[in-house]
Design a protein around this motif. Structure first.
Motif, PDB file in Angstrom:
ATOM      1  N   GLN A  34       0.810  -1.200   0.000  1.00  0.00           N
ATOM      2  CA  GLN A  34       0.000   0.000   0.000  1.00  0.00           C
ATOM      3  C   GLN A  34       0.849   1.258   0.000  1.00  0.00           C
ATOM      4  O   GLN A  34       0.424   2.298  -0.488  1.00  0.00           O
ATOM      5  CB  GLN A  34      -0.919   0.008   1.235  1.00  0.00           C
ATOM      6  CG  GLN A  34      -1.905   1.168   1.292  1.00  0.00           C
ATOM      7  CD  GLN A  34      -2.996   1.057   0.256  1.00  0.00           C
ATOM      8  OE1 GLN A  34      -3.118   0.031  -0.399  1.00  0.00           O
ATOM      9  NE2 GLN A  34      -3.788   2.095   0.069  1.00  0.00           N
ATOM     10  N   TYR A 256     -15.341  -6.576  -7.064  1.00  0.00           N
ATOM     11  CA  TYR A 256     -13.991  -6.027  -6.992  1.00  0.00           C
ATOM     12  C   TYR A 256     -12.866  -6.953  -7.478  1.00  0.00           C
ATOM     13  O   TYR A 256     -11.805  -6.480  -7.856  1.00  0.00           O
ATOM     14  CB  TYR A 256     -13.668  -5.634  -5.545  1.00  0.00           C
ATOM     15  CG  TYR A 256     -14.558  -4.564  -4.979  1.00  0.00           C
ATOM     16  CD1 TYR A 256     -14.576  -3.281  -5.519  1.00  0.00           C
ATOM     17  CD2 TYR A 256     -15.389  -4.829  -3.890  1.00  0.00           C
ATOM     18  CE1 TYR A 256     -15.398  -2.302  -5.001  1.00  0.00           C
ATOM     19  CE2 TYR A 256     -16.209  -3.855  -3.356  1.00  0.00           C
ATOM     20  CZ  TYR A 256     -16.215  -2.595  -3.912  1.00  0.00           C
ATOM     21  OH  TYR A 256     -17.016  -1.624  -3.401  1.00  0.00           O
ATOM     22  N   THR A 259     -10.728  -6.439 -10.549  1.00  0.00           N
ATOM     23  CA  THR A 259      -9.883  -5.239 -10.635  1.00  0.00           C
ATOM     24  C   THR A 259      -8.476  -5.480 -10.110  1.00  0.00           C
ATOM     25  O   THR A 259      -7.677  -4.544 -10.054  1.00  0.00           O
ATOM     26  CB  THR A 259     -10.503  -4.079  -9.837  1.00  0.00           C
ATOM     27  OG1 THR A 259     -10.433  -4.380  -8.416  1.00  0.00           O
ATOM     28  CG2 THR A 259     -11.965  -3.866 -10.211  1.00  0.00           C
ATOM     29  N   ARG A 260      -8.137  -6.716  -9.736  1.00  0.00           N
ATOM     30  CA  ARG A 260      -6.859  -6.963  -9.070  1.00  0.00           C
ATOM     31  C   ARG A 260      -5.650  -6.683  -9.953  1.00  0.00           C
ATOM     32  O   ARG A 260      -4.548  -6.452  -9.440  1.00  0.00           O
ATOM     33  CB  ARG A 260      -6.805  -8.405  -8.558  1.00  0.00           C
ATOM     34  CG  ARG A 260      -6.882  -9.489  -9.620  1.00  0.00           C
ATOM     35  CD  ARG A 260      -7.105 -10.847  -8.959  1.00  0.00           C
ATOM     36  NE  ARG A 260      -7.157 -11.978  -9.891  1.00  0.00           N
ATOM     37  CZ  ARG A 260      -8.207 -12.307 -10.610  1.00  0.00           C
ATOM     38  NH1 ARG A 260      -9.317 -11.568 -10.519  1.00  0.00           N
ATOM     39  NH2 ARG A 260      -8.176 -13.361 -11.415  1.00  0.00           N
ATOM     40  N   GLN A 264      -4.182   0.565 -10.027  1.00  0.00           N
ATOM     41  CA  GLN A 264      -4.277   0.994  -8.635  1.00  0.00           C
ATOM     42  C   GLN A 264      -4.215  -0.167  -7.649  1.00  0.00           C
ATOM     43  O   GLN A 264      -3.943   0.023  -6.460  1.00  0.00           O
ATOM     44  CB  GLN A 264      -5.556   1.811  -8.393  1.00  0.00           C
ATOM     45  CG  GLN A 264      -6.860   1.032  -8.515  1.00  0.00           C
ATOM     46  CD  GLN A 264      -7.429   1.070  -9.916  1.00  0.00           C
ATOM     47  OE1 GLN A 264      -6.677   1.072 -10.890  1.00  0.00           O
ATOM     48  NE2 GLN A 264      -8.763   1.135 -10.024  1.00  0.00           N
ATOM     49  N   HIS A 265      -4.452  -1.402  -8.110  1.00  0.00           N
ATOM     50  CA  HIS A 265      -4.451  -2.564  -7.223  1.00  0.00           C
ATOM     51  C   HIS A 265      -3.377  -3.591  -7.560  1.00  0.00           C
ATOM     52  O   HIS A 265      -3.199  -4.550  -6.803  1.00  0.00           O
ATOM     53  CB  HIS A 265      -5.820  -3.257  -7.270  1.00  0.00           C
ATOM     54  CG  HIS A 265      -6.963  -2.387  -6.862  1.00  0.00           C
ATOM     55  ND1 HIS A 265      -6.931  -1.585  -5.741  1.00  0.00           N
ATOM     56  CD2 HIS A 265      -8.183  -2.188  -7.450  1.00  0.00           C
ATOM     57  CE1 HIS A 265      -8.086  -0.931  -5.647  1.00  0.00           C
ATOM     58  NE2 HIS A 265      -8.848  -1.271  -6.654  1.00  0.00           N
ATOM     59  N   THR A 268      -0.657  -4.275  -4.847  1.00  0.00           N
ATOM     60  CA  THR A 268      -1.224  -4.975  -3.689  1.00  0.00           C
ATOM     61  C   THR A 268      -1.382  -6.461  -3.981  1.00  0.00           C
ATOM     62  O   THR A 268      -0.969  -7.316  -3.186  1.00  0.00           O
ATOM     63  CB  THR A 268      -2.586  -4.367  -3.325  1.00  0.00           C
ATOM     64  OG1 THR A 268      -2.398  -3.032  -2.855  1.00  0.00           O
ATOM     65  CG2 THR A 268      -3.269  -5.186  -2.223  1.00  0.00           C
ATOM     66  N   PHE A 300      -7.218  -9.830  -0.763  1.00  0.00           N
ATOM     67  CA  PHE A 300      -7.413  -8.733  -1.709  1.00  0.00           C
ATOM     68  C   PHE A 300      -8.671  -7.938  -1.372  1.00  0.00           C
ATOM     69  O   PHE A 300      -8.649  -6.703  -1.348  1.00  0.00           O
ATOM     70  CB  PHE A 300      -7.486  -9.270  -3.135  1.00  0.00           C
ATOM     71  CG  PHE A 300      -7.679  -8.181  -4.159  1.00  0.00           C
ATOM     72  CD1 PHE A 300      -6.630  -7.349  -4.514  1.00  0.00           C
ATOM     73  CD2 PHE A 300      -8.922  -7.980  -4.757  1.00  0.00           C
ATOM     74  CE1 PHE A 300      -6.806  -6.329  -5.444  1.00  0.00           C
ATOM     75  CE2 PHE A 300      -9.111  -6.973  -5.684  1.00  0.00           C
ATOM     76  CZ  PHE A 300      -8.046  -6.140  -6.042  1.00  0.00           C
ATOM     77  N   ILE A 304      -8.666  -3.807  -0.283  1.00  0.00           N
ATOM     78  CA  ILE A 304      -9.286  -2.690  -0.997  1.00  0.00           C
ATOM     79  C   ILE A 304     -10.458  -2.102  -0.221  1.00  0.00           C
ATOM     80  O   ILE A 304     -10.863  -0.962  -0.480  1.00  0.00           O
ATOM     81  CB  ILE A 304      -9.738  -3.094  -2.417  1.00  0.00           C
ATOM     82  CG1 ILE A 304     -10.821  -4.165  -2.367  1.00  0.00           C
ATOM     83  CG2 ILE A 304      -8.546  -3.565  -3.238  1.00  0.00           C
ATOM     84  CD1 ILE A 304     -11.381  -4.504  -3.740  1.00  0.00           C
ATOM     85  N   GLY A 310      -4.405  -0.851   3.707  1.00  0.00           N
ATOM     86  CA  GLY A 310      -4.095  -1.711   2.591  1.00  0.00           C
ATOM     87  C   GLY A 310      -3.514  -3.021   3.084  1.00  0.00           C
ATOM     88  O   GLY A 310      -3.596  -3.354   4.265  1.00  0.00           O
TER      89      GLY A 310
END
Length: 513
Positions: A34, A256, A259-260, A264-265, A268, A300, A304, A310
């Motif tokens: 994060q 969600y 979106t991994r 932005q992710h 992470t 995950f 998020i 994070g």
């Protein structure tokens, strides 16, 4: 122990500790998925050598000498956790130090996989599944005595995580809800649990009293769900709550999880993918792809949904006890958890275990989230409190650590970050968490006293070590591989005494000049 992949990595890590602990400045940030570090060049090749106030080279850094001989237990997957500078650290040092550690992270991870192949076996980390025979097992397998100074090969700093195979537990069979073989005392306890659970409005205080001294395996899943706040105390609302929360969790997956790999992710999720294979407390189980996928989704989605922290290394370990306990609900009584083939369980059953593990882990982290926010202030405060507490209850040990330049951060950071999971076998962690859940704010407050009792238990061993290397080797690899319920009960009793003495008198822990 695992070795670093290069001498330069070893020197940078050693210098990182000793140089930065004397630099004035701000609090120490930690960099994880994060909070990635700024990209700066390393321009301080002289870190491993201490300097005096005039800038002249002084004595060699003991931590550097220690690293030259052997690397510490953090190298086995914990290196990102120790990317903290001291409480007095400048921003420039934060940036350069974090860059060094992160640049060498992937090299060390690869070399460790080659040097320490995971052995999937029924080892000392199997979950204790027969409460009715615990006394007999303790007699037939007494706790081992600490090894001589400088030699602690059975300590779980590596042993617990790598399943060294030095100890084979007896074949155990779990109790049924109440069976003829159950001792009268255990049968009476089971009846009390059944009575509490069937009350229209459960008495939470009574349940906490019952659970403090340990929970029978067959009722542990339900007890943990109630104590964590996942299930309500009203009996007629529990099934409806389970169905609603499980549905809610999988709605987050649908919303969600795709979106991994987005920008932005991505970082992470990359860190999660690196950490999950290191979870070797139950080696065979966590090498199974279905188990890894469950942990990937849980971690995950949690990350998020909690942007203040994070994902930070260490959070992955906190899912494990819940996962193992809730898995035990759905497997045959004569199958040990580490031998379970998740692929044989129906997908619907795996979904229930996954959702329940997510919500209970989330409830736990709600109470200790400042342990994982930027700079991890909760952990820093607990480490300082532990130092002050040991100074009060074991002054010779505290002076011994100071005399040999051993800082509490160097060994107890992992104790706080992972709630002692890397220090004791998983069966002991589950027993410990019975009490943590029964205690009000057990994971946040009572854990401090458990850590103090844990360190004090090995005080004589530490006092026999006469140099920095020996002390740190001991404290990073304590010989607890053969611990069972008896040792955990003794540890909890000592922690309760410390809490009774100090929790209501916090000024006793304040530093007096």
């Amino acid at each position: 122990m695992a070795s670093l992949s290069s001498g330069s990595a070893r020197e940078s890590k050693a210098g990182f500790w000793k140089k930065n602990t004397s630099v004035p400045g701000s609090i120490k940030p930690v960099y994880g998925a994060q909070h990635p570090p700024p990209q700066t060049d390393i321009t301080s090749p002289g870190w491993p050598v201490k300097k005096d106030d005039k800038g002249k080279s002084g004595k060699r850094d003991p931590f550097h000498d220690f690293e030259n001989k052997t690397s510490d237990a953090w190298d086995d997957g914990d290196d990102d956790l120790i990317q903290m500078a001291s409480l007095k650290m400048s921003l420039r040092d934060v940036q350069t130090s974090a860059k060094v550690v992160l640049d060498n992270h992937s090299k060390r991870a690869n070399s460790q996989q080659q040097q320490h192949p995971v052995r999937g076996s029924s080892s000392a980390n199997s979950v204790h599944t027969d409460e009715s025979s615990s006394s007999a097992q303790q007699q037939s397998h007494p706790p081992t005595q600490p090894s001589p100074p400088h030699h602690h090969p059975s300590g779980p700093g590596l042993g617990v995580r790598l399943n060294s195979g030095g100890y084979q537990p007896p074949k155990m069979t779990s109790i049924r809800y109440v069976t003829n073989k159950t001792p009268d005392r255990e049968a009476a306890r089971m009846e009390k649990f059944k009575a509490v659970f069937t009350e229209p409005s459960l008495d939470l205080t009574e349940l906490r009293k019952l659970c403090w001294s340990g929970i029978p395996k067959s009722v542990r899943p339900t007890a943990w769900k109630i104590l964590s706040g996942y299930l309500p105390t009203a009996a007629d609302r529990r099934q409806e709550t389970l169905e609603r929360k499980r549905k809610e969790y999988f709605s987050y997956i649908d919303q969600y999880y795709e979106t991994r790999y987005q920008d932005q992710h991505e970082e992470t999720f990359r860190q999660i993918l690196k950490d999950i294979p290191r979870m070797t407390s139950l080696a065979h189980l966590f090498q199974e792809r279905p188990a890894q996928e469950i942990f990937e989704r849980i971690l995950f989605i949690w990350a998020i949904r909690h942007p203040a922290s994070g994902y930070v290394q260490g959070i992955n370990d906190l899912v494990t006890p819940f996962f193992v306990v809730f898995l035990s609900e759905y497997i045959e009584n004569d199958i040990e958890v580490e031998n379970c083939d998740l692929g044989q369980l129906p997908q619907s059953t795996r979904n229930l275990i996954e959702a329940d593990s997510f919500w209970c882990m989330s409830k736990l982290l709600d109470g200790i989230q400042d342990n994982y926010t930027f700079a991890q202030p909760g952990i820093q405060m607990k480490i300082n409190a532990l130092s002050e507490l040991i100074k009060r209850i074991d002054a010779p040990l505290h002076a011994h650590l100071e005399r040999h330049d051993v800082q509490f951060l160097q060994f107890s950071f992992r104790w706080m970050n992972n709630l002692l999971m890397r220090e004791i076998p998983l069966r002991c962690t589950i027993r410990l968490w019975d009490t943590y859940q029964a205690e009000l704010n057990g994971f946040a407050d009572f854990h401090l006293y458990v850590c103090a009792a844990f360190l004090k238990r090995f005080s004589e061993d530490a006092l026999r070590e006469n140099d920095f290397q020996g002390i740190l080797m001991l404290l990073q690899n304590l010989p607890t591989l053969h611990w069972r319920d008896k040792e955990i009960s003794e540890l909890l009793a000592e922690a309760f005494k410390l809490k009774y003495m100090f929790a209501d008198a916090p000024r006793h822990l304040l530093h007096k000049s």
